[in-house]
Design a protein around this motif. Sequence first.
Motif, PDB file in Angstrom:
ATOM      1  N   LYS A   1       0.868  -1.177   0.000  1.00 28.97           N
ATOM      2  CA  LYS A   1       0.000   0.000   0.000  1.00 28.97           C
ATOM      3  C   LYS A   1       0.906   1.228   0.000  1.00 28.97           C
ATOM      4  O   LYS A   1       2.056   1.168   0.449  1.00 28.97           O
ATOM      5  CB  LYS A   1      -0.915   0.045   1.230  1.00 28.97           C
ATOM      6  CG  LYS A   1      -1.924  -1.080   1.306  1.00 28.97           C
ATOM      7  CD  LYS A   1      -2.780  -0.993   2.582  1.00 28.97           C
ATOM      8  CE  LYS A   1      -3.880   0.030   2.471  1.00 28.97           C
ATOM      9  NZ  LYS A   1      -4.834  -0.047   3.630  1.00 28.97           N
TER      10      LYS A   1
ATOM     11  N   THR B   1      -1.994  -0.377  -9.970  1.00 30.09           N
ATOM     12  CA  THR B   1      -3.102  -1.081  -9.313  1.00 30.09           C
ATOM     13  C   THR B   1      -2.958  -1.123  -7.794  1.00 30.09           C
ATOM     14  O   THR B   1      -3.909  -1.491  -7.098  1.00 30.09           O
ATOM     15  CB  THR B   1      -3.217  -2.511  -9.839  1.00 30.09           C
ATOM     16  OG1 THR B   1      -1.978  -3.200  -9.621  1.00 30.09           O
ATOM     17  CG2 THR B   1      -3.538  -2.514 -11.339  1.00 30.09           C
ATOM     18  N   THR B   2      -1.802  -0.762  -7.294  1.00 29.63           N
ATOM     19  CA  THR B   2      -1.571  -0.719  -5.852  1.00 29.63           C
ATOM     20  C   THR B   2      -2.540   0.265  -5.198  1.00 29.63           C
ATOM     21  O   THR B   2      -2.852   1.310  -5.774  1.00 29.63           O
ATOM     22  CB  THR B   2      -0.125  -0.275  -5.564  1.00 29.63           C
ATOM     23  OG1 THR B   2       0.781  -1.190  -6.183  1.00 29.63           O
ATOM     24  CG2 THR B   2       0.157  -0.231  -4.070  1.00 29.63           C
ATOM     25  N   SER B   3      -2.998  -0.054  -4.001  1.00 31.76           N
ATOM     26  CA  SER B   3      -3.842   0.869  -3.251  1.00 31.76           C
ATOM     27  C   SER B   3      -3.019   2.097  -2.871  1.00 31.76           C
ATOM     28  O   SER B   3      -1.969   1.978  -2.235  1.00 31.76           O
ATOM     29  CB  SER B   3      -4.379   0.187  -1.985  1.00 31.76           C
ATOM     30  OG  SER B   3      -5.108   1.096  -1.201  1.00 31.76           O
TER      31      SER B   3
ATOM     32  N   LEU C   1      -5.921   7.195 -11.185  1.00 29.73           N
ATOM     33  CA  LEU C   1      -5.556   5.963 -10.499  1.00 29.73           C
ATOM     34  C   LEU C   1      -6.778   5.061 -10.325  1.00 29.73           C
ATOM     35  O   LEU C   1      -7.874   5.542 -10.044  1.00 29.73           O
ATOM     36  CB  LEU C   1      -4.955   6.280  -9.126  1.00 29.73           C
ATOM     37  CG  LEU C   1      -3.605   7.017  -9.149  1.00 29.73           C
ATOM     38  CD1 LEU C   1      -3.285   7.578  -7.770  1.00 29.73           C
ATOM     39  CD2 LEU C   1      -2.492   6.083  -9.604  1.00 29.73           C
ATOM     40  N   SER C   2      -6.569   3.771 -10.459  1.00 22.62           N
ATOM     41  CA  SER C   2      -7.699   2.835 -10.419  1.00 22.62           C
ATOM     42  C   SER C   2      -8.088   2.422  -9.012  1.00 22.62           C
ATOM     43  O   SER C   2      -9.197   1.945  -8.777  1.00 22.62           O
ATOM     44  CB  SER C   2      -7.356   1.582 -11.237  1.00 22.62           C
ATOM     45  OG  SER C   2      -6.232   0.902 -10.676  1.00 22.62           O
ATOM     46  N   ASN C   3      -7.168   2.584  -8.067  1.00 20.03           N
ATOM     47  CA  ASN C   3      -7.422   2.113  -6.703  1.00 20.03           C
ATOM     48  C   ASN C   3      -6.875   3.145  -5.721  1.00 20.03           C
ATOM     49  O   ASN C   3      -5.861   2.925  -5.060  1.00 20.03           O
ATOM     50  CB  ASN C   3      -6.753   0.760  -6.491  1.00 20.03           C
ATOM     51  CG  ASN C   3      -7.099   0.141  -5.147  1.00 20.03           C
ATOM     52  OD1 ASN C   3      -8.022   0.564  -4.465  1.00 20.03           O
ATOM     53  ND2 ASN C   3      -6.329  -0.869  -4.754  1.00 20.03           N
ATOM     54  N   ALA C   4      -7.546   4.290  -5.639  1.00 23.26           N
ATOM     55  CA  ALA C   4      -6.968   5.404  -4.886  1.00 23.26           C
ATOM     56  C   ALA C   4      -7.981   6.123  -4.009  1.00 23.26           C
ATOM     57  O   ALA C   4      -9.190   6.045  -4.222  1.00 23.26           O
ATOM     58  CB  ALA C   4      -6.332   6.401  -5.853  1.00 23.26           C
ATOM     59  N   GLN C   5      -7.446   6.832  -3.034  1.00 22.84           N
ATOM     60  CA  GLN C   5      -8.215   7.722  -2.177  1.00 22.84           C
ATOM     61  C   GLN C   5      -7.506   9.071  -2.143  1.00 22.84           C
ATOM     62  O   GLN C   5      -6.299   9.161  -2.409  1.00 22.84           O
ATOM     63  CB  GLN C   5      -8.308   7.160  -0.762  1.00 22.84           C
ATOM     64  CG  GLN C   5      -9.010   5.817  -0.675  1.00 22.84           C
ATOM     65  CD  GLN C   5      -8.993   5.291   0.747  1.00 22.84           C
ATOM     66  OE1 GLN C   5      -9.474   5.925   1.675  1.00 22.84           O
ATOM     67  NE2 GLN C   5      -8.426   4.114   0.924  1.00 22.84           N
TER      68      GLN C   5
ATOM     69  N   TYR D   1      -5.251   4.370   7.654  1.00 21.90           N
ATOM     70  CA  TYR D   1      -5.124   3.815   6.295  1.00 21.90           C
ATOM     71  C   TYR D   1      -4.416   2.452   6.289  1.00 21.90           C
ATOM     72  O   TYR D   1      -4.911   1.486   5.708  1.00 21.90           O
ATOM     73  CB  TYR D   1      -4.371   4.805   5.423  1.00 21.90           C
ATOM     74  CG  TYR D   1      -4.133   4.321   4.011  1.00 21.90           C
ATOM     75  CD1 TYR D   1      -5.206   4.066   3.146  1.00 21.90           C
ATOM     76  CD2 TYR D   1      -2.847   4.149   3.521  1.00 21.90           C
ATOM     77  CE1 TYR D   1      -4.995   3.622   1.851  1.00 21.90           C
ATOM     78  CE2 TYR D   1      -2.619   3.728   2.219  1.00 21.90           C
ATOM     79  CZ  TYR D   1      -3.687   3.459   1.386  1.00 21.90           C
ATOM     80  OH  TYR D   1      -3.467   3.033   0.100  1.00 21.90           O
TER      81      TYR D   1
ATOM     82  N   ASN E   1      -9.537  -2.832   4.679  1.00 19.05           N
ATOM     83  CA  ASN E   1     -10.573  -2.506   3.673  1.00 19.05           C
ATOM     84  C   ASN E   1     -10.295  -1.199   2.948  1.00 19.05           C
ATOM     85  O   ASN E   1     -11.079  -0.812   2.067  1.00 19.05           O
ATOM     86  CB  ASN E   1     -11.931  -2.433   4.358  1.00 19.05           C
ATOM     87  CG  ASN E   1     -12.351  -3.757   4.956  1.00 19.05           C
ATOM     88  OD1 ASN E   1     -12.165  -4.808   4.337  1.00 19.05           O
ATOM     89  ND2 ASN E   1     -12.895  -3.735   6.167  1.00 19.05           N
TER      90      ASN E   1
END
Length: 231
Positions: free
Chosen positions: A94, A169-171, A195-199, A225, A230
């Motif tokens: 992550k 793809t990493t969070s 980004l595909s997997n981001a906040q 985080y 999740n």
Amino acid sequence: MQQLLLLHGALGSAENFLSLSSFLQNDFDIHTLTFEGHGGKDIPENDFSIAQFAQEVIIYLDENKIDSIPIFGYSMGGYVGLYLAKHFPERVSKLFTLATKINWTKAGAAKDAGMLIPKVIIEKVPKYAAALETLHGKSWQVLMQKTAQMMLDLGENPPLSSSDFGNITTSVLLSVGDKDILVTVEETLAVFKTLSNAQLLVMPNTIHPIEKVVTTDLAFHLKSYFKNPNL
């Protein structure tokens, strides 16, 4: 205990994380490293780049027999983290970045590099010059010049393109201070959308220098985080 690697920014060192580490040590096995040329380490004559710094991280992980690790990267350290997430995704479980300039352009790089002139720093901001000498030793002026050139190189040929971000793809949690004048909320938001997997986290009343970030607030966000499977 969960491991966590902290990566410092340009003209910084692992010492920047002493306070933060004290707030995290009960929750994480903290790892830090100081990039070449920083903190009094020898300055490489040739390669001084994001790719080289990323390779230093890989070497550190290999030496410590760490297959994969969550990473917090401040400023340049966050860019190194993103580079690792793109090229060595299996090594980054992550990623949390703070105050990381991602949208490098020739004009922007020239502006930032123009602020890194040792002679001007000594004359205009002597306390900062003294702090840099304390942190990096007598070679701080060479380090600053190398850093300025690296910024120009980033503007000419960014190591990460828009398509690269789309393939990560990493969070990732991208964070930025709402009062950061070096890295804007707008540019951070633009990359977040690719980004595909981001906040995205905008930290209130926060400027760029890591020394000015409220450590307890940052530690809270890091724990939230990295300890939540999740997110």
